[in-house]
Design a protein around this motif. Structure first.
Motif, PDB file in Angstrom:
ATOM      1  N   UNK A  16      29.038  37.404  49.220  1.00  0.00           N
ATOM      2  CA  UNK A  16      27.736  38.067  49.237  1.00  0.00           C
ATOM      3  C   UNK A  16      27.674  39.167  50.277  1.00  0.00           C
ATOM      4  N   UNK A  17      28.520  40.136  50.111  1.00  0.00           N
ATOM      5  CA  UNK A  17      28.413  41.291  51.000  1.00  0.00           C
ATOM      6  C   UNK A  17      28.268  42.523  50.120  1.00  0.00           C
ATOM      7  N   UNK A  18      27.655  43.545  50.640  1.00  0.00           N
ATOM      8  CA  UNK A  18      27.422  44.739  49.819  1.00  0.00           C
ATOM      9  C   UNK A  18      28.703  45.338  49.249  1.00  0.00           C
ATOM     10  N   UNK A  19      29.730  45.483  50.109  1.00  0.00           N
ATOM     11  CA  UNK A  19      30.976  46.049  49.566  1.00  0.00           C
ATOM     12  C   UNK A  19      32.054  44.968  49.570  1.00  0.00           C
ATOM     13  N   UNK A  20      32.321  44.467  48.395  1.00  0.00           N
ATOM     14  CA  UNK A  20      33.341  43.434  48.311  1.00  0.00           C
ATOM     15  C   UNK A  20      34.721  44.046  48.376  1.00  0.00           C
ATOM     16  N   UNK A  21      35.598  43.445  49.172  1.00  0.00           N
ATOM     17  CA  UNK A  21      36.951  43.983  49.281  1.00  0.00           C
ATOM     18  C   UNK A  21      37.962  42.953  48.850  1.00  0.00           C
ATOM     19  N   UNK A  22      37.896  42.572  47.628  1.00  0.00           N
ATOM     20  CA  UNK A  22      38.894  41.608  47.193  1.00  0.00           C
ATOM     21  C   UNK A  22      40.223  42.311  46.969  1.00  0.00           C
ATOM     22  N   UNK A  23      41.281  41.575  47.161  1.00  0.00           N
ATOM     23  CA  UNK A  23      42.613  42.157  47.016  1.00  0.00           C
ATOM     24  C   UNK A  23      42.908  42.312  45.536  1.00  0.00           C
ATOM     25  N   UNK A  24      43.387  43.485  45.192  1.00  0.00           N
ATOM     26  CA  UNK A  24      43.670  43.751  43.778  1.00  0.00           C
ATOM     27  C   UNK A  24      45.034  43.192  43.416  1.00  0.00           C
ATOM     28  N   UNK A  25      45.024  41.936  43.092  1.00  0.00           N
ATOM     29  CA  UNK A  25      46.296  41.277  42.841  1.00  0.00           C
ATOM     30  C   UNK A  25      46.765  41.394  41.415  1.00  0.00           C
ATOM     31  N   UNK A  26      45.923  41.916  40.547  1.00  0.00           N
ATOM     32  CA  UNK A  26      46.334  41.969  39.144  1.00  0.00           C
ATOM     33  C   UNK A  26      45.822  40.802  38.331  1.00  0.00           C
ATOM     34  N   UNK A  27      45.320  39.798  39.025  1.00  0.00           N
ATOM     35  CA  UNK A  27      44.728  38.667  38.299  1.00  0.00           C
ATOM     36  C   UNK A  27      43.280  38.979  38.057  1.00  0.00           C
ATOM     37  N   UNK A  28      42.880  38.945  36.824  1.00  0.00           N
ATOM     38  CA  UNK A  28      41.484  39.252  36.564  1.00  0.00           C
ATOM     39  C   UNK A  28      40.780  38.160  35.778  1.00  0.00           C
ATOM     40  N   UNK A  29      41.549  37.247  35.219  1.00  0.00           N
ATOM     41  CA  UNK A  29      40.923  36.231  34.381  1.00  0.00           C
ATOM     42  C   UNK A  29      40.242  35.180  35.221  1.00  0.00           C
ATOM     43  N   UNK A  30      39.539  34.343  34.557  1.00  0.00           N
ATOM     44  CA  UNK A  30      38.833  33.301  35.288  1.00  0.00           C
ATOM     45  C   UNK A  30      39.677  32.048  35.340  1.00  0.00           C
ATOM     46  N   UNK A  31      39.270  31.171  36.196  1.00  0.00           N
ATOM     47  CA  UNK A  31      40.057  29.960  36.422  1.00  0.00           C
ATOM     48  C   UNK A  31      39.374  28.736  35.873  1.00  0.00           C
ATOM     49  N   UNK A  32      38.416  28.911  34.984  1.00  0.00           N
ATOM     50  CA  UNK A  32      37.655  27.718  34.585  1.00  0.00           C
ATOM     51  C   UNK A  32      38.483  26.729  33.782  1.00  0.00           C
ATOM     52  N   UNK A  33      39.514  27.214  33.111  1.00  0.00           N
ATOM     53  CA  UNK A  33      40.349  26.252  32.382  1.00  0.00           C
ATOM     54  C   UNK A  33      41.074  25.321  33.353  1.00  0.00           C
TER      55      UNK A  33
END
Lengths: 224, 671
Positions: free
Chosen positions: A106-123
């Motif tokens: 919850x921060x205005x500018x999120x800086x997640x690392x662009x690892x190439x993983x974009x899918x979700x992990x719900x499975x």
């Protein structure tokens, strides 16, 4: 019988540990999200329940003086399985705390690392929780609130691990494993709800003949 | 605050980066991670960060790939450094594992072209407080085994076997966890699966590097105390400071002008030879992955390089410490027929560095060959040193020959070394020495070299080659002026300095013209080869007679302490003792045993008690390319065993050199 129960419980704990690790690996990357945090929280809670259950069961079994030698050896082996799982869990929990603190959502500018993983992990989480679909009901400040909970849980787990080491008289190095080397190749891999997929590894030059092994084949691997 | 600290950070980092293409990472590993993470976060910014593009694989497309040149330009821009430094910095990031290459994943460098990289997930970042666990590596290898269906790389197989052995008690867990993690991974979508595999593989390339790669994670030894931590100021601490300063005051001091002068001289002499400071001809293998330099400078090479030969002229120590130089010097001494000094020196080195079990016999052999009166290769040391040495030899230990060795060393240094440098042998070597051309590799060739890296010869094979060479050398051994003995054969592991020419002939004692009173010194081995059973029986019968016989047989022994000594030695040799057993049997208890058995068991080390046998054979059978005779035990003990097997009932030659310390023990003996 006690052993079978133990084994199923340990299998469950093992599964949850593995899934938890996958979830923690996704933390801080582009597949991070509020859902992931919630999945982490749920998986963690499940892991803890299983851990406590396993511990009570195993300690009661081990305390029993009247069991035979082979039984005792078997319980000791199960105990080593259990404590190794707990060690992994503890480390993963500590890491998730650290990474979670470093990458708040919850921060205005999120800086997640662009690892190439974009899918979700719900499975993955669904597999851990042994449900078909995950339900998400957490509120928006999950990352901060959860982190506090996480800290207390970590202390609990650490305490439990220490207690285990102190009180239970099992010499882990004396345990002889049942599986021999290469056992992982023997079982059938068609267990689990996975689909027929095609994986191609990152492109590599095919000529890699430094050793006898044949490695990076620039071809398509079919995995069941 | 952010901007200011980042600016400071960039200046600090610029100072840390070195211009060579393989930056020294040792110091950086402790301060670097925090700063690297800040830089990494900046690189993610969609507006001001590095430009990312999708990676197109056969079936899927995976986003967030970045090119090497983009990284380098961004770094140069952001940190205000030039391209070369940006490249080093980028390589540091890759080597530490923050970014991983998608092609050529084992070479952890930034290539400033269109090769693709990707950011590593924070879980796999290298941070100090998360030690890399072997359990995790075992799980990874098991997973990889599943994926590759048993086809792991050689070093992975070795690691797998090793971990299976050492973590055997956890192996059930490892297998279970590996299978579960494998299944859990399949729950993700295809592109994510590919990414995860690449991430994990990259992580382990950094932390368990394939052999032959330079690892950024090498930080030296683990220490029990952290030298940078503040120490509590207890009284013990102050006491230590006081002791230190007191000792410092008492230390002899050298004027700084003198010591600095020596340093300057050393630097001036060696600067051309230091590969860090000047070019290495043909090229530095660590930088270009081309091993010509090492091949040209091996210890048994025919023609040395000019640089190497120049080093020999710096000091005598340089000449001796280079095996090729020592060979050359030995050749020179051979021509001058004064090889015994060098042989003695080498024998002393052998004694100092050898195993404790062989020490006594080595000392004895050296004494017999070099120091005894009438020895075949007698060396010329002054009376006082000889006295000290003889006294020490009564209770031989590793450094007993130090005084004599130093004397001989100084002799060689002051006398022979000077003559060597002016000799035709040396001049010839200098003329023949080669100066290799400098390699000029372009980038493509450097890539090629890196791909073709191969492990070098196994040290076991090298050691074997050395042994063969030594044996060969002993076979055509040099002749010294003082040498006379025709009856000793070279003992295998003493072949360096035993230097004998003729093979042993009959037992009759020859009278050699120039040194009539010198006895022959048969080595036990040669005596063994000569033995006949008849003569043995004869000896055995005569043994009971005691002193008269021995005196009759040893006429010119007046100056040596009595025949009892001769008797004891003969008895020992008759019984087929190998030298290693000699001292054991000299002790009183062993005498009775010696009398009865015809073959003495030497003091064998106890079989190391086996650990409770775990039937954990290696899963991966790895072929190692060593010849079957060659084993991994220290060669000395191997030879002893073989000697014992060879030694049979033997007869003694007529006269031998007696070691003076035997007289001591004989007094206790049962005679």
């Amino acid at each position: 019988m006690g052993k079978e129960e133990c084994k199923t419980m340990l299998d469950a704990l093992n599964k949850v540990t593995a899934c938890y690790r996958h979830l923690v690996i996704a933390l801080g990357s582009t597949s991070d999200s509020q859902n992931l945090r919630e999945e982490l929280k749920k998986t963690r809670k499940k892991a803890q329940e299983l851990a406590v259950a396993n511990r009570t069961k195993l300690t009661s079994l081990l305390k029993d003086k009247s069991i035979s030698k082979e039984d005792r050896a078997e319980y000791e082996r199960l105990w080593v399985l259990f404590s190794s799982s707990m060690e992994l869990l503890e480390v993963d929990m500590k890491r998730s705390l650290e990474i979670g603190q470093e990458f708040p959502i919850k921060v205005p500018t999120r800086h997640f690392i662009q690892t190439g993983m974009t899918g979700s992990t719900n499975a993955v989480a669904a597999r851990a929780m042994s449900v078909q679909n995950m339900k998400y009901e957490a509120d928006s400040n999950i990352d901060t609130a959860d982190l506090r909970d996480l800290q207390t849980e970590i202390t609990q787990v650490t305490q439990m691990v220490e207690e285990m080491e102190m009180k239970v008289q099992v010499a882990p190095w004396a345990v002889v494993a049942k599986q021999e080397a290469g056992a992982e190749l023997k079982s059938n891999m068609s267990v689990g709800n996975s689909s027929v997929g095609v994986i191609s590894i990152c492109e590599e030059e095919p000529k890699d003949d430094e050793s006898g092994g044949i490695m990076y084949i620039r071809s398509i691997l079919f995995i069941k | 605050m952010q901007a200011a600290s980042l600016n400071l950070l960039s200046k600090h980092l610029v100072g840390m980066v070195t211009p060579t293409s393989r930056p020294l990472l040792l110091l950086h590993i402790f301060i670097f991670p925090f700063q690297a993470e800040m830089i990494l976060l900046e690189m993610q910014d969609p507006n001001t960060g590095v430009r990312s593009q999708p990676q197109r694989l056969v079936i899927t497309t995976i986003p967030h790939a970045i090119t090497g040149e983009d990284i380098v330009t961004w770094l140069a821009d952001r940190l205000q450094i030039d391209v070369q430094e940006a490249r080093s910095f980028g390589s540091m990031l890759v080597a530490l594992g923050y970014i991983y290459p998608l092609q050529d994943h084992k070479r952890l460098v930034i290539k400033p072209d269109t090769s693709l990289y990707r950011f590593q997930t924070p879980y796999f970042w290298p941070t100090q407080q998360w030690p890399v666990e072997d359990t995790d590596y075992a799980i990874y290898l098991a997973k990889r085994n599943i994926r590759k269906k048993g086809l792991l790389e050689l070093y992975e197989q070795e690691q797998y076997n090793r971990l299976h052995k050492w973590m055997n008690h956890k192996w059930d867990f490892i297998v279970m966890q590996a299978k579960e993690q494998y299944r859990a991974a399949k729950e993700r979508k295809k592109p994510d699966r590919v990414v995860f595999d690449c991430q994990e593989r990259a992580y382990w390339v950094v932390h368990r590097p394939p052999p032959g790669t330079v690892s950024a994670m090498d930080y030296g030894l683990d220490r029990r105390t952290d030298p940078n931590a503040d120490e509590t100021q207890t009284s013990d601490y102050y006491e230590r400071i006081m002791i230190f300063t007191q000792q410092a005051i008492m230390r002899p001091r050298v004027k700084s002008s003198v010591s600095i002068g020596a340093l300057v001289k050393h630097c001036a002499t060696y600067i051309g030879h230091d590969p860090f400071l000047s070019a290495c001809l043909p090229s530095n293998p660590w930088l270009t992955d081309d091993t010509t330099y090492w091949n040209l400078n091996m210890s048994n090479v025919e023609t040395p390089t000019k640089m190497r030969v120049e080093r020999w002229t710096f000091s005598f120590k340089e000449l001796l410490s280079d095996p090729r130089g020592r060979d050359d010097f030995r050749l020179f001494l051979k021509k001058e027929f004064s090889g015994e000094n060098l042989a003695f020196w080498e024998g002393c080195e052998d004694l100092k560095w050898g195993t404790a079990a062989t020490m006594k016999e080595k000392a004895e052999q050296i004494y017999k060959t070099f120091l005894a009166r009438g020895a075949p290769r007698w060396i010329n040391i002054d009376g006082k040193t000889m006295e000290v040495t003889m006294k020490g030899l009564k209770h031989p230990h590793r450094y007993v020959l130090d005084a004599a060795q130093t004397h001989i060393y100084m002799l060689m240094k002051k006398d022979s070394y000077g003559r060597y440098l002016k000799s035709p042998v040396f001049k010839d070597t200098v003329k023949k020495a080669i100066r290799p051309e400098e390699h000029k590799f372009n980038d493509a060739q450097l890539e090629q070299n890196a791909r073709n890296r191969r492990p070098s010869l196994s040290p076991i094979i090298l050691r074997q080659q050395e042994q063969e060479l030594r044996a060969k050398m002993a076979a055509n051994a040099p002749v010294d002026i003082t040498q006379l003995c025709r009856f000793t054969t070279p003992v295998p592991h003493f072949s360096v300095y035993s230097g004998i020419i003729d093979p042993p002939s009959s037992n009759t004692s020859p009278s050699l013209p120039f040194l009539p009173h010198t006895p022959i010194c048969p080595s036990p081995i040669s005596v063994a080869l000569d033995s006949t059973s008849a003569s043995e029986r004869r000896l055995e019968a005569s043994e009971g007679e005691g002193e008269q016989n021995t005196e009759a047989r040893v006429p010119d022994r007046g100056n040596v302490s009595k025949s009892r000594v001769a008797l004891s030695l003969r008895r020992l040799l008759k019984r087929g003792c190998s030298p290693s057993a000699m001292f054991a049997s000299l002790s009183p208890k062993c005498h009775t045993a010696a009398a009865t058995s015809s073959r003495i068991q030497p003091i064998t080390p106890d079989e190391p008690s086996q650990a409770p046998p775990r039937r954990t054979g290696n899963f991966f059978q790895i072929k190692v390319d060593i010849p079957p005779e060659c084993r991994i035990y220290p060669i000395e003990s191997e030879d002893e065993e073989e000697e014992n097997r060879l030694a049979s009932e033997e007869v003694v030659g007529t006269e031998e050199i007696i070691c003076p310390w035997e007289s001591l023990t004989q007094q206790n003996g049962t005679g």
